[in-house]
Design a protein around this motif. Structure first.
Motif, PDB file in Angstrom:
ATOM      1  N   GLY A 184      50.001  37.320  37.533  1.00 51.16           N
ATOM      2  CA  GLY A 184      49.234  37.950  36.471  1.00 51.16           C
ATOM      3  C   GLY A 184      50.013  37.986  35.168  1.00 51.16           C
ATOM      4  N   SER A 187      52.884  40.416  34.624  1.00 55.17           N
ATOM      5  CA  SER A 187      53.044  41.075  35.920  1.00 55.17           C
ATOM      6  C   SER A 187      54.509  41.086  36.320  1.00 55.17           C
ATOM      7  CB  SER A 187      52.193  40.387  36.980  1.00 55.17           C
ATOM      8  OG  SER A 187      52.571  39.023  37.116  1.00 55.17           O
ATOM      9  N   SER A 198      48.912  40.022  40.933  1.00 61.48           N
ATOM     10  CA  SER A 198      48.028  38.942  40.492  1.00 61.48           C
ATOM     11  C   SER A 198      47.195  39.259  39.265  1.00 61.48           C
ATOM     12  CB  SER A 198      47.087  38.550  41.646  1.00 61.48           C
ATOM     13  OG  SER A 198      46.268  39.645  42.027  1.00 61.48           O
ATOM     14  N   ASN A 199      47.388  40.419  38.648  1.00 57.57           N
ATOM     15  CA  ASN A 199      46.579  40.715  37.473  1.00 57.57           C
ATOM     16  C   ASN A 199      47.473  41.163  36.331  1.00 57.57           C
ATOM     17  OD1 ASN A 199      44.294  41.123  35.840  1.00 57.57           O
ATOM     18  ND2 ASN A 199      43.114  41.908  37.554  1.00 57.57           N
ATOM     19  N   ARG A 200      46.882  41.239  35.175  1.00 58.60           N
ATOM     20  CA  ARG A 200      47.619  41.538  33.947  1.00 58.60           C
ATOM     21  C   ARG A 200      48.383  42.858  34.047  1.00 58.60           C
ATOM     22  NH1 ARG A 200      45.700  44.062  29.292  1.00 58.60           N
ATOM     23  NH2 ARG A 200      43.558  43.851  30.046  1.00 58.60           N
ATOM     24  N   SER A 202      50.342  44.065  36.075  1.00 60.00           N
ATOM     25  CA  SER A 202      50.485  44.699  37.379  1.00 60.00           C
ATOM     26  C   SER A 202      51.948  44.672  37.812  1.00 60.00           C
ATOM     27  CB  SER A 202      49.603  44.014  38.421  1.00 60.00           C
ATOM     28  OG  SER A 202      49.956  42.653  38.564  1.00 60.00           O
ATOM     29  N   ASN A 213      46.184  43.678  42.363  1.00 61.69           N
ATOM     30  CA  ASN A 213      45.266  42.746  41.703  1.00 61.69           C
ATOM     31  C   ASN A 213      44.368  43.434  40.682  1.00 61.69           C
ATOM     32  OD1 ASN A 213      43.516  44.053  43.424  1.00 61.69           O
ATOM     33  ND2 ASN A 213      43.391  42.346  44.876  1.00 61.69           N
ATOM     34  N   GLY A 214      44.736  44.678  40.311  1.00 62.07           N
ATOM     35  CA  GLY A 214      44.039  45.361  39.242  1.00 62.07           C
ATOM     36  C   GLY A 214      44.867  45.344  37.971  1.00 62.07           C
ATOM     37  N   VAL A 215      44.207  45.355  36.832  1.00 62.78           N
ATOM     38  CA  VAL A 215      44.913  45.358  35.552  1.00 62.78           C
ATOM     39  C   VAL A 215      45.811  46.589  35.462  1.00 62.78           C
ATOM     40  CG1 VAL A 215      44.645  45.467  33.051  1.00 62.78           C
ATOM     41  CG2 VAL A 215      43.090  44.066  34.426  1.00 62.78           C
ATOM     42  N   SER A 228      43.971  47.562  43.606  1.00 63.97           N
ATOM     43  CA  SER A 228      43.055  46.627  42.952  1.00 63.97           C
ATOM     44  C   SER A 228      42.297  47.246  41.786  1.00 63.97           C
ATOM     45  CB  SER A 228      42.060  46.069  43.979  1.00 63.97           C
ATOM     46  OG  SER A 228      41.323  47.118  44.586  1.00 63.97           O
TER      47      SER A 228
END
Length: 671
Positions: A184, A187, A198-200, A202, A213-215, A228
């Motif tokens: 991410g 991340s 896997s997210n911005r 994170s 996997n949540g911002v 998430s």
């Protein structure tokens, strides 16, 4: 010499003035470009001659590390420190300088050793990766600090070390560990194994098999955790899942926070599934209502919005702002309901409250049960303080305690006891057993088997008493009945005040059955007419209006305003007759009187017998008897056995007619 510039014949003979110098300017000799050959030769000759005659170089001066000696014939050499190279570090053109050996360089004797360089630029020329090994920093400005088989494949991605780590997005960072993936934007993974950010923005601090996997989601550590939701946080633990934005799980295992800004503090199998819902800890707890809270315990559910369960086991707060502090299998199922604790309690009406106890039910709005077991407060503002199997089902009814009590009248009260019953407005039973207060504002203080079934009736205590007349009262005793309006029985047993304002103070088997009749006490006395009174004794009867018996036994005052002071077997049967006492006396005509004695008969109007025995007025009006065994034979006459007159006047002067006076030995009467 002839000047021949033609190409033929060969060789060509040229004049020196036809040959020119085409090189650069020669400062020391003064020779310049395009100067003729003859001029060049002349200048060279001049320079050589100058040297040979001593006007040229006199001495060579050298700068370290070069040294010189020998004057015009100098000896030039170098002098350097150990482990140095010749070069130049200073900017610009200048002399040689000593250069120190850097990292990866060394001398062994006169041999220069070059060691492997630890880092190198990547294929883009902007990223840095170890020079040796299998790490690949292929992104612009990406870097890998160490380890092996790490991949930083996107611009500004960074891996500190470890192995098999992959930073595959802009500004992604992995500090270390193995098999971690930071995919991410911005991340970060601190370490651990098999973690995926896997997210911005994170972040995973460590642990293994964690996924953000949540911002801006974060996992501090632990294993198999998944964050998430946007800005979601898992501090640690295992198998925890946060799906709600801004939600948090501090630790524990197998917990779920799915609501926005929901929180699980710890424990196992807990779930906070609505906005701002919270589970502090424990096991298998669920906070599924908006802003609902479960503090801890086991298998508790707060499913109402703003509902709260503090702890305990199997509790359910299922409506708005319902609260259960603790206990076992309690249910708060309506708005603002509250259960403090206990077991199997149910608060099912708006703002109903149960403090504790077991199997209690508060199903009336604003109803309250403080404790006890199997109690029921089933109407508006009904209250049961405690006890067992009590039911308050009237509006604002109250039971303080006891067992099997029922307060079904509005504003009715039962203080305690066993099997007491109130079913009218304001009716009260203080205590005792099997008491029934069924009249409006009726009251029973205590005792047993008492019945106050008319308005404003009162029974103080005792047993088997009945107050069934309006405003009637029985203060105590047993088997007493106050059935007339405003009638009263003070105590005793088997007394009956059955007329308006009739009163029996005490005693046994007394009857006051006319208005305002009164019996003070005694046994089997009767006040049978209005305002009749019997003070005491036994088997006395006052049956005339305003008749009176003071005491004794078997006396009968049977006419209006007749009076018997006491004694036995006396009868005052005429109006306004009086018997002071004695035995077997009779006053049978109006105004007749027997002061005392026995077996006297005053049978004439206004007749009187002062006392004695066996006297008889014999029907003559206004006759009087003083003595015994006398019988009147005419009216308005006084009969005596013997007459002794003392202090008789000796003159008639001033005496009224009919007066007796003495003249010597003779008795005279004033004419």
């Amino acid at each position: 010499m002839n000047t021949i510039c033609s190409a033929n014949p060969c060789p060509i003979i040229l004049s020196s003035s036809c040959v020119f110098y085409e090189g650069p300017n020669l400062v020391c000799t003064g020779i310049i470009t395009n100067e003729t050959l003859s001029s060049v030769i002349q200048k060279l000759s001049t320079a050589i001659c100058a040297i040979s005659v001593g006007s040229g170089i006199l001495q060579v001066t050298a700068t370290s590390p070069i040294t010189s000696s020998g004057g015009r014939s100098p000896n030039i050499s170098t002098s350097m420190s150990t482990n140095k190279l010749i070069g130049r570090a200073t900017t610009g053109v200048g002399i040689m300088e000593e250069i120190s050996l850097g990292t990866g360089l060394s001398f062994t004797g006169s041999t220069l050793n070059v060691y492997p360089i630890p880092f190198e630029y990547n294929i883009n020329g902007s990223g840095i990766q170890p020079a040796l090994g299998s790490n690949i920093a292929s992104g612009g400005y990406s870097s890998i600090g160490g380890g092996y088989q790490n991949t930083a494949s996107c611009d500004n991605s960074n891996i500190g070390g470890g192995r098999y780590n992959t930073a595959s997005c802009y500004f992604a960072t992995i500090s270390g560990g193995d098999d971690n993936i930071s995919s991410g934007y911005c991340s970060t993974i601190g370490g651990g194994s098999f973690n995926i950010a896997s997210n911005r923005s994170s972040t995973i601090g460590g642990g293994y098999y964690n996924v953000t996997n949540g911002v801006s989601s974060s996992i501090g550590g632990g294993c198999y955790n998944t964050a998430s939701g946007v800005l979601s946080v898992i501090s640690g633990g295992s198998y925890n899942t946060v799906n709600g934005s801004g939600s948090t799980i501090s630790g524990g295992s197998l917990n779920t926070a799915n609501g926005i800004i929901s929180t699980v503090g710890g424990g196992i199998f807990n779930s906070a599934s609505n906005c701002a819902s919270t589970v502090g800890g424990g096991e298998s707890n669920t906070a599924s209502g908006l802003r609902s809270t479960v503090g801890g315990g086991y298998n508790n559910t707060a499913s109402g919005n703003r509902a709260t369960v503090g702890g305990g086991i199997g509790n359910n707060a299922s409506q708005y702002s319902a609260t259960i502090s603790g206990g076992f299998v309690n249910t708060a199922s309506n708005y603002y309901t509250t259960i403090g604790g206990g077991e199997c309690n149910t608060a099912s009406a708006t703002r109903s409250t149960i403090g504790g106890g077991q199997c209690n039910t508060a199903c009336g709005n604003f109803s309250t049960i403080s404790g006890g077991q199997k109690n029921n407060a089933s109407n508006l503002l009904a209250t049961v303080s405690g006890g067992d199997l009590n039911t308050a089902n009237g509006i604002n009814s109250t039971i303080s305690g006891g067992k099997l009590n029922i307060a079904s009248g509005d504003c009715s009260i039962i203080g305690g006891g066993f099997c007491n019953f109130t079913n009218n407005i304001g009716s009260t039973v203080g205590g005792g057993s099997y008491n029934c207060s069924t009249g409006k504002t009726s009251t029973i203080g205590g005792g047993e088997f008492n019945n106050a079934n008319a308005s404003r009736t009162t029974i103080g205590g005792g047993n088997n008493n009945t107050a069934c007349g309006l405003d009637s009262s029985v203060l105590g005793g047993r088997f007493n009945t106050a059935s007339g309006p405003s009638s009263t029985v003070g105590g005793g047993k088997y007394n009956n005040a059955s007329a308006s304002a009739s009163t029996i103070a005490g005693g046994c088997c007394n009857i006051a059955n006319s208005s305002c009749s009164t019996i003070g006490g005694g046994i089997s006395n009767s006040a049978l007419n209005d305002y009749a009174s019997v003070v005491g004794g036994h088997d006395n009867s006052a049956s005339g209006n305003y008749s009176f018996v003071g005491g004794g036994y078997n006396n009968i005052s049977s006419n209006n305003s007749s009076i018997i002071g006491g004694g036995r077997f006396n009868q005052a049967s005429g109006a306004y007759t009086t018997i002071g006492g004695g035995s077997g006396n009779l006053a049978s005509l109006c105004g007749s009187t027997v002061a005392g004695g026995y077996y006297n008969c005053a049978t004439g109007l206004m007749s009187a017998i002062l006392g004695g025995e066996y006297n008889n007025i014999n029907g003559y009006n206004c006759a009087m008897i003083v003595g015994s065994n006398l019988t009147a034979d005419r009216a308005c006459t006084t009969f005596v056995n013997n007459l002794s007159i003392k202090n008789i006047p000796t003159s008639s002067a001033g005496l009224p007619s009919g007066s007796v006076w003495r003249s010597g030995s003779a008795v005279c009467i004033v004419p």
